[in-house]
Enzyme design. Structure first.
Site, PDB file in Angstrom:
ATOM      1  CG  ASP A  13      -1.668   1.322   1.108  1.00  0.00           C
ATOM      2  OD1 ASP A  13      -2.342   2.026   0.509  1.00  0.00           O
ATOM      3  OD2 ASP A  13      -2.120   1.710   2.838  1.00  0.00           O
ATOM      4  CG  ASP A  24      -1.668   7.850   0.780  1.00  0.00           C
ATOM      5  OD1 ASP A  24      -1.429   8.772   1.125  1.00  0.00           O
ATOM      6  OD2 ASP A  24      -2.005   7.250  -0.323  1.00  0.00           O
ATOM      7  CG  ASP A  44      -2.575   2.667   6.541  1.00  0.00           C
ATOM      8  OD1 ASP A  44      -2.257   2.668   5.298  1.00  0.00           O
ATOM      9  OD2 ASP A  44      -2.810   3.583   6.680  1.00  0.00           O
TER      10      ASP A  44
END
Length: 249
Positions: A22, A24, A198
């Site tokens: 991922d 961000d 996240d």
């Protein structure tokens, strides 16, 4: 399961792996607005070295559109998925994505009008959707979610929730679908998929990676998750990736 007692992933996990990252909150710290992120100068070179060490089995899988990702990371040689799995691009290839539904245009106008009179609400126009960020106005969460659900129902669009944001997008794919699609490629198919992310949007990818013989690593505070490992934050991910590059030099 709760991630309270999940260990950090061992460095050996990357040996022979297919790595999905991922962006961000995983490779760069989250910011108040999507365009306010700070991208480390070392990130581009690190991703290039990772791709070499993994024989090309590296992909970025983000909620951002691919064209937006490319503003921050110049990695034409790395596979990418954008818009939560709706966009796919093989290394050096063209972006493959479904056509935008006409209803999305009307939805964007309604969302912009809503944000114009709601202080602290940020509109993010994406290649395959539109998002409202309420990080600067957390007390608006209930109003934002209710409004977006109403627009989605009227327009026939999907609602995608994330950290202090919610997004409208076409139905049809998630980050788990992106992992499964890349794992059908010759470079990837015999490897063990590892997904690092996240957000709530990464859970589908954790599940997909586990089903294919690998697993997910959650970045950030403990929560209920399908991940098998956990990093404390972005800095811990960077150290793990850097240590792997240096150890396999």
């Amino acid at each position: 399961m709760s991630s309270s007692y999940l260990p950090p992933p061992p460095l050996s996990l990357l040996e022979g792996a297919a790595l999905f990252l991922d962006f961000d909150g995983t490779l760069v710290e989250l910011a108040d607005t999507p365009d306010a992120i700070t991208v480390p100068e070392t990130l581009g070179p690190l991703l290039g070295q990772l791709s070499e060490r993994l024989d090309g089995r590296l992909a970025l899988v983000s909620g951002r559109g691919i064209s937006d990702l490319e503003k921050y990371v110049n990695c034409a040689s790395i596979a990418m998925s954008g818009s939560h799995g709706l966009e796919l691009r093989a290394p050096g290839g063209e972006i493959v994505a479904p056509p935008l539904p006409p209803a999305l245009i009307d939805a964007v106008k309604a969302i912009q009008d809503f944000a114009a009179v709601a202080e602290g609400i940020i509109v993010e126009n994406k290649s395959m959707g539109v998002a409202l960020h309420y990080r600067k106005a957390p007390d608006m969460e209930a109003n934002v979610l209710s409004f977006m659900r109403g627009v989605a129902e009227k327009a026939g669009l999907a609602v995608q929730h994330g950290k202090m944001m919610t997004e409208l997008r076409p139905h049809g794919a998630d980050k788990g679908d992106a992992v499964r699609a890349f794992m059908t490629e010759p470079k990837f198919m015999s490897a063990r998929p590892i997904f690092v992310g996240d957000d709530l949007t990464d859970e589908a990818a954790f599940v997909a990676a586990a089903a294919l013989g690998g697993g997910g690593a959650l970045v950030g505070p403990p929560r209920e998750t399908a991940a098998l490992w956990r990093f404390d934050g972005v800095a811990a991910v960077a150290r793990w990736l850097t240590d792997f590059v240096e150890e396999t030099a």
